[in-house]
Structure formats: structure tokens, C-alpha cells
Design a protein around this motif. Structure first.
Motif, PDB file in Angstrom:
ATOM      1  N   SER A   7      13.510  -6.549 -17.460  1.00 63.04           N
ATOM      2  CA  SER A   7      12.694  -6.078 -18.570  1.00 63.04           C
ATOM      3  C   SER A   7      12.845  -7.024 -19.744  1.00 63.04           C
ATOM      4  O   SER A   7      13.952  -7.445 -20.073  1.00 63.04           O
ATOM      5  CB  SER A   7      13.127  -4.674 -18.988  1.00 63.04           C
ATOM      6  OG  SER A   7      12.418  -4.272 -20.143  1.00 63.04           O
ATOM      7  N   ASN A   8      11.714  -7.360 -20.357  1.00 63.54           N
ATOM      8  CA  ASN A   8      11.768  -8.179 -21.563  1.00 63.54           C
ATOM      9  C   ASN A   8      11.463  -7.341 -22.804  1.00 63.54           C
ATOM     10  O   ASN A   8      11.191  -7.872 -23.869  1.00 63.54           O
ATOM     11  CB  ASN A   8      10.805  -9.366 -21.462  1.00 63.54           C
ATOM     12  CG  ASN A   8       9.351  -8.943 -21.381  1.00 63.54           C
ATOM     13  OD1 ASN A   8       9.021  -7.776 -21.516  1.00 63.54           O
ATOM     14  ND2 ASN A   8       8.479  -9.904 -21.143  1.00 63.54           N
ATOM     15  N   LYS A  10       8.885  -5.470 -23.157  1.00 71.75           N
ATOM     16  CA  LYS A  10       7.458  -5.131 -23.116  1.00 71.75           C
ATOM     17  C   LYS A  10       7.004  -4.801 -21.698  1.00 71.75           C
ATOM     18  O   LYS A  10       6.167  -3.946 -21.493  1.00 71.75           O
ATOM     19  CB  LYS A  10       6.628  -6.300 -23.646  1.00 71.75           C
ATOM     20  CG  LYS A  10       6.906  -6.646 -25.096  1.00 71.75           C
ATOM     21  CD  LYS A  10       6.122  -7.860 -25.529  1.00 71.75           C
ATOM     22  CE  LYS A  10       6.487  -8.239 -26.960  1.00 71.75           C
ATOM     23  NZ  LYS A  10       5.842  -9.461 -27.398  1.00 71.75           N
ATOM     24  N   LYS A  11       7.560  -5.527 -20.742  1.00 66.56           N
ATOM     25  CA  LYS A  11       7.111  -5.381 -19.364  1.00 66.56           C
ATOM     26  C   LYS A  11       8.320  -5.291 -18.448  1.00 66.56           C
ATOM     27  O   LYS A  11       9.300  -6.014 -18.613  1.00 66.56           O
ATOM     28  CB  LYS A  11       6.252  -6.599 -18.984  1.00 66.56           C
ATOM     29  CG  LYS A  11       5.736  -6.569 -17.573  1.00 66.56           C
ATOM     30  CD  LYS A  11       4.917  -7.811 -17.265  1.00 66.56           C
ATOM     31  CE  LYS A  11       4.518  -7.819 -15.812  1.00 66.56           C
ATOM     32  NZ  LYS A  11       3.860  -9.057 -15.430  1.00 66.56           N
ATOM     33  N   GLU A  12       8.239  -4.380 -17.475  1.00 64.78           N
ATOM     34  CA  GLU A  12       9.288  -4.265 -16.468  1.00 64.78           C
ATOM     35  C   GLU A  12       8.784  -4.824 -15.156  1.00 64.78           C
ATOM     36  O   GLU A  12       7.613  -4.658 -14.813  1.00 64.78           O
ATOM     37  CB  GLU A  12       9.712  -2.810 -16.282  1.00 64.78           C
ATOM     38  CG  GLU A  12      10.500  -2.264 -17.440  1.00 64.78           C
ATOM     39  CD  GLU A  12      11.051  -0.878 -17.157  1.00 64.78           C
ATOM     40  OE1 GLU A  12      10.588  -0.221 -16.204  1.00 64.78           O
ATOM     41  OE2 GLU A  12      11.942  -0.446 -17.906  1.00 64.78           O
ATOM     42  N   GLN A  13       9.697  -5.478 -14.448  1.00 64.48           N
ATOM     43  CA  GLN A  13       9.339  -6.075 -13.163  1.00 64.48           C
ATOM     44  C   GLN A  13      10.462  -5.796 -12.170  1.00 64.48           C
ATOM     45  O   GLN A  13      11.632  -6.040 -12.460  1.00 64.48           O
ATOM     46  CB  GLN A  13       9.146  -7.581 -13.341  1.00 64.48           C
ATOM     47  CG  GLN A  13       8.885  -8.325 -12.062  1.00 64.48           C
ATOM     48  CD  GLN A  13       8.832  -9.838 -12.306  1.00 64.48           C
ATOM     49  OE1 GLN A  13       9.069 -10.323 -13.396  1.00 64.48           O
ATOM     50  NE2 GLN A  13       8.519 -10.564 -11.267  1.00 64.48           N
TER      51      GLN A  13
END
Length: 134
Positions: A7-8, A10-13
Motif C-alpha cells: 500500500s502506498n 492511496k492504492k493497495e496491491q
């Protein structure tokens, strides 16, 4: 679920679970040992996150994950600690002899495999004094 999430903010991957990947590699290595009649090599794995700013957040059995997952700079000490726990130290030369026996000269005609002739290969350039290097 065994899952690793990056996670940054803003977005989770989701990425492949590194412990499962390491377990699979350990299994393959142990099979190779077995097929070469080497049954007395202890095999362990560690997972390193190379970016020291990575926050490792664990949901589940924190201790079992902390035993194998850490930031990269911690891994050498984890290896030393694990090695000191072993009652009988494996003699490295035994493994080295088996690996050398299994090694052969790698003979592969890469140009021929891709139908490239020596005339197709262009010589590199001659660059001088790039970034202070000569």
C-alpha cells in the motif's frame, strides 16, 4: 488468508505471498538434495524487504512471521542466530562436492539459436570520459 498487500496510502496491491514462495523453493531444494542422496542438510529460509521504509504489519501469528520476515539489514543476524542453534554443523565441502559433480560446462550457441550471424552483431561504441570514468 495468506496474503501480502502493498500500500502506498492511496492504492493497495496484492502480491504473491513471499512465505509461500520461499516454502516452495525450500521444497524444491530439499527434493534436489534427496535425489542426490544428501539428507542431512538443514534448510531454512528468510524473507527480506529491501526498502527500510517498508512497514511490515502482521495480521495473524506475529511470532511465526517475525521468525522469517524482516528488513534486509536484519537478515545476516537472523542467519547467524539460526546457525548457532543447530546442534551439528553441516560440512560445507560435502555440498560443494555434490554441486561440482553436477555442474557441467554450459555450451549454448546463442547466436545460432536465434539465427543471428556474427555479421549481424554491431560493435559497441567507444565512449571516453563519461561521468569521470575512462
Amino acid at each position: 488468508m495468506k496474503q501480502c498487500i502493498l500500500s502506498n496510502g492511496k492504492k493497495e496491491q496484492g502480491i504473491n505471498y513471499p512465505i509461500t514462495q520461499a516454502e516452495n523453493q525450500k521444497f524444491l531444494l530439499q527434493n534436489w538434495f534427496y535425489n542426490h542422496n544428501i539428507n542431512d542438510i538443514p534448510t531454512y529460509y528468510f524473507i527480506a524487504f529491501s526498502d527500510p521504509s517498508t512497514i511490515i504489519e502482521v495480521k495473524g501469528d506475529q511470532q511465526s512471521i517475525a521468525d522469517v520476515v524482516a528488513h534486509g539489514e536484519q537478515i545476516p543476524q537472523m542467519i547467524i542466530n539460526k546457525d548457532s542453534e543447530l546442534p551439528n554443523r553441516f560440512q560445507d565441502y560435502k555440498l560443494g562436492k555434490v554441486i561440482l559433480k553436477e555442474c557441467g560446462e554450459f555450451d549454448f550457441d546463442i547466436l545460432g539459436n536465434f539465427q543471428v550471424t556474427a555479421k549481424d552483431v554491431m560493435p559497441g561504441g567507444n565512449v571516453k570520459n563519461v561521468g569521470g570514468l575512462e
